[in-house]
Scaffold this active site. Structure first.
Site, PDB file in Angstrom:
ATOM      1  N   HIS A   7       0.810  -1.357  -0.057  1.00  9.36           N
ATOM      2  CA  HIS A   7       0.161   0.011   0.018  1.00  9.36           C
ATOM      3  C   HIS A   7       0.699   0.957  -0.046  1.00  9.36           C
ATOM      4  CE1 HIS A   7       0.580  -0.599   4.519  1.00  9.36           C
ATOM      5  NE2 HIS A   7       0.490   0.673   4.612  1.00  9.36           N
ATOM      6  N   GLU A  43      -8.317   4.353   9.741  1.00  7.59           N
ATOM      7  CA  GLU A  43      -7.841   4.162   8.391  1.00  7.59           C
ATOM      8  C   GLU A  43      -8.760   3.415   7.499  1.00  7.59           C
ATOM      9  OE1 GLU A  43      -4.621   1.528   9.621  1.00  7.59           O
ATOM     10  OE2 GLU A  43      -5.476   0.274   8.112  1.00  7.59           O
ATOM     11  N   GLN A  60      -4.032   3.459   1.140  1.00  5.91           N
ATOM     12  CA  GLN A  60      -4.317   3.700   2.798  1.00  5.91           C
ATOM     13  C   GLN A  60      -4.464   5.087   3.139  1.00  5.91           C
ATOM     14  OE1 GLN A  60      -1.412   2.693   5.692  1.00  5.91           O
ATOM     15  NE2 GLN A  60      -2.638   1.070   6.577  1.00  5.91           N
ATOM     16  N   HIS A  84       3.573   7.418   3.734  1.00  4.25           N
ATOM     17  CA  HIS A  84       4.717   6.420   3.729  1.00  4.25           C
ATOM     18  C   HIS A  84       4.571   5.208   2.478  1.00  4.25           C
ATOM     19  CE1 HIS A  84       1.365   4.245   6.199  1.00  4.25           C
ATOM     20  NE2 HIS A  84       1.921   3.229   5.338  1.00  4.25           N
ATOM     21  N   GLU A 134       7.430   0.964   5.129  1.00  7.31           N
ATOM     22  CA  GLU A 134       6.914  -0.096   5.988  1.00  7.31           C
ATOM     23  C   GLU A 134       6.956  -1.570   5.163  1.00  7.31           C
ATOM     24  OE1 GLU A 134       2.902   0.977   6.929  1.00  7.31           O
ATOM     25  OE2 GLU A 134       2.283  -1.319   7.280  1.00  7.31           O
TER      26      GLU A 134
HETATM   27  C1  MC0 Z   1       8.752  12.025  10.019  1.00  7.69           C
HETATM   28  N1  MC0 Z   1       9.933  12.108   9.077  1.00  7.69           N
HETATM   29  C2  MC0 Z   1       9.540  11.800   8.016  1.00  7.69           C
HETATM   30  C3  MC0 Z   1       8.273  11.345   8.233  1.00  7.69           C
HETATM   31  N2  MC0 Z   1       8.042  11.515   9.540  1.00  7.69           N
HETATM   32  N3  MC0 Z   1      10.165  11.879   6.715  1.00  7.69           N
HETATM   33  C4  MC0 Z   1       9.416  11.278   5.571  1.00  7.69           C
HETATM   34  N4  MC0 Z   1       8.130  10.523   5.974  1.00  7.69           N
HETATM   35  C5  MC0 Z   1       7.458  10.682   7.136  1.00  7.69           C
HETATM   36  N5  MC0 Z   1       6.364  10.113   6.956  1.00  7.69           N
HETATM   37  C6  MC0 Z   1      11.073  13.049   9.262  1.00  7.69           C
HETATM   38  C7  MC0 Z   1      11.013  14.452  10.137  1.00  7.69           C
HETATM   39  O1  MC0 Z   1      10.519  15.247   9.293  1.00  7.69           O
HETATM   40  C8  MC0 Z   1      12.394  14.413  10.561  1.00  7.69           C
HETATM   41  O2  MC0 Z   1      13.266  15.035   9.585  1.00  7.69           O
HETATM   42  C9  MC0 Z   1      12.893  12.965  10.945  1.00  7.69           C
HETATM   43  O3  MC0 Z   1      12.251  12.284  10.100  1.00  7.69           O
HETATM   44  C10 MC0 Z   1      12.799  12.670  12.296  1.00  7.69           C
HETATM   45  O4  MC0 Z   1      11.371  12.912  12.694  1.00  7.69           O
HETATM   46  P1  MC0 Z   1      11.240  13.164  14.471  1.00  7.69           P
HETATM   47  O5  MC0 Z   1      11.310  14.471  14.785  1.00  7.69           O
HETATM   48  O6  MC0 Z   1      12.039  12.131  15.105  1.00  7.69           O
HETATM   49  O7  MC0 Z   1       9.762  12.689  14.311  1.00  7.69           O
HETATM   50  P2  MC0 Z   1       8.592  11.947  14.748  1.00  7.69           P
HETATM   51  O8  MC0 Z   1       8.725  11.997  16.410  1.00  7.69           O
HETATM   52  O9  MC0 Z   1       7.361  12.274  14.185  1.00  7.69           O
HETATM   53  O10 MC0 Z   1       8.956  10.364  14.418  1.00  7.69           O
HETATM   54  C11 MC0 Z   1       9.395  10.212  12.971  1.00  7.69           C
HETATM   55  C12 MC0 Z   1       9.251   8.539  12.861  1.00  7.69           C
HETATM   56  C13 MC0 Z   1       7.951   8.191  13.537  1.00  7.69           C
HETATM   57  C14 MC0 Z   1       9.279   7.984  11.327  1.00  7.69           C
HETATM   58  C15 MC0 Z   1      10.290   7.990  13.638  1.00  7.69           C
HETATM   59  O11 MC0 Z   1       6.726   8.799  13.037  1.00  7.69           O
HETATM   60  C16 MC0 Z   1       7.713   6.630  13.449  1.00  7.69           C
HETATM   61  O12 MC0 Z   1       8.070   5.770  14.476  1.00  7.69           O
HETATM   62  N6  MC0 Z   1       6.602   6.240  12.538  1.00  7.69           N
HETATM   63  C17 MC0 Z   1       6.332   4.886  12.340  1.00  7.69           C
HETATM   64  C18 MC0 Z   1       4.844   4.531  12.729  1.00  7.69           C
HETATM   65  C19 MC0 Z   1       3.758   5.222  12.036  1.00  7.69           C
HETATM   66  O13 MC0 Z   1       4.274   6.206  11.183  1.00  7.69           O
HETATM   67  N7  MC0 Z   1       2.471   5.072  12.083  1.00  7.69           N
HETATM   68  C20 MC0 Z   1       1.449   5.626  11.303  1.00  7.69           C
HETATM   69  C21 MC0 Z   1       0.937   4.981  10.398  1.00  7.69           C
HETATM   70  P3  MC0 Z   1      14.183  16.260   9.832  1.00  7.69           P
HETATM   71  O14 MC0 Z   1      14.902  16.657   8.708  1.00  7.69           O
HETATM   72  O15 MC0 Z   1      13.134  17.402  10.395  1.00  7.69           O
HETATM   73  O16 MC0 Z   1      14.867  15.733  10.937  1.00  7.69           O
HETATM   74  S1  MC0 Z   1       0.458   3.618  10.949  1.00  7.69           S
HETATM   75  C22 MC0 Z   1      -0.199   2.238   9.652  1.00  7.69           C
HETATM   76  O17 MC0 Z   1       0.559   2.599   8.335  1.00  7.69           O
HETATM   77  C23 MC0 Z   1      -0.576   0.857  10.024  1.00  7.69           C
HETATM   78  C24 MC0 Z   1      -1.914   1.078  10.735  1.00  7.69           C
HETATM   79  C25 MC0 Z   1      -0.391   0.088   8.629  1.00  7.69           C
HETATM   80  O18 MC0 Z   1       0.254   0.259   7.628  1.00  7.69           O
HETATM   81  O19 MC0 Z   1      -1.089  -1.025   8.782  1.00  7.69           O
END
Ligand code: MC0
Length: 149
Positions: A7, A43, A60, A84, A134
């Site tokens: 997705h 979602e 998604q 993503h 992912e």
């Molecule tokens: C953050 N960054 C991204 C981003 N989110 N870059 C690209 N795409 C994204 N979606 C960048 C920020 O701009 C920052 O860049 C750097 O990553 C570090 O961000 P941070 O300050 O640590 O920001 P956080 O606290 O928001 O963490 C980012 C992180 C987090 C990716 C680690 O969002 C995470 O763990 N995501 C995984 C879980 C997730 O996203 N769940 C929701 C979908 P700079 O350059 O400013 O340092 S759930 C889902 O999709 C499930 C249900 C499914 O598929 O089944």
């Protein structure tokens, strides 16, 4: 290691409005809707091709249910848009270990529950050319990749 795009995740502020746009503009229908409390999202999965029994690809649409969730933070920083990309694999734990061995940070030490009974693991966007990536092991069977594809 990967067989298909499972997705593309798209962050939106209003899930119902986003679903209405994708339905009226492109004709996509909702195959599945759920709330994932752990990930902080409501979602909708819109099937682009295949069947829900395995091997399909989806859009998604993700609406945050909490202000401190990853999708809420993304919307605050970037507004609505692609959040993503998710690759399908028959072995999410094995694929995670393989990419970790190539120096990519895996954000989920153990695979977590994802959409439609899948198991998922995220890779850090900063190690993936700016793309939050992912890995998805669907609940259904993973089709073999066609030779040459
Ligand atoms: C953050 N960054 C991204 C981003 N989110 N870059 C690209 N795409 C994204 N979606 C960048 C920020 O701009 C920052 O860049 C750097 O990553 C570090 O961000 P941070 O300050 O640590 O920001 P956080 O606290 O928001 O963490 C980012 C992180 C987090 C990716 C680690 O969002 C995470 O763990 N995501 C995984 C879980 C997730 O996203 N769940 C929701 C979908 P700079 O350059 O400013 O340092 S759930 C889902 O999709 C499930 C249900 C499914 O598929 O089944």
């Amino acid at each position: 290691m990967f067989t298909r795009i499972d997705h593309v995740g798209i962050a939106c502020r209003d899930l119902d409005a986003a679903v209405a746009f994708y339905r009226s503009t492109y004709g996509f229908e909702v195959a599945h809707e759920e709330v994932n409390e752990e990930q902080g999202v409501r979602e909708a999965m819109l099937r682009v091709n295949g069947t829900d029994d395995g091997g399909a690809s989806y859009l998604q649409l993700l609406e945050p249910i909490r202000d401190d969730s990853p999708v809420a933070r993304f919307l605050e920083r970037n507004g609505e848009g692609v959040h993503h990309v998710a690759f399908g694999t028959g072995d999410v734990a094995g694929a995670s270990a393989a990419v970790a061995g190539r120096g990519v940070r895996v954000l989920d030490a153990e695979p977590r529950p994802g959409s439609m009974g899948s198991r998922i693991a995220f890779l850090h966007p900063k190690d993936c050319g700016g793309v939050l990536t992912e890995l998805v092991q669907a609940a259904g069977p993973e089709p073999d990749r066609e030779p040459g594809s």
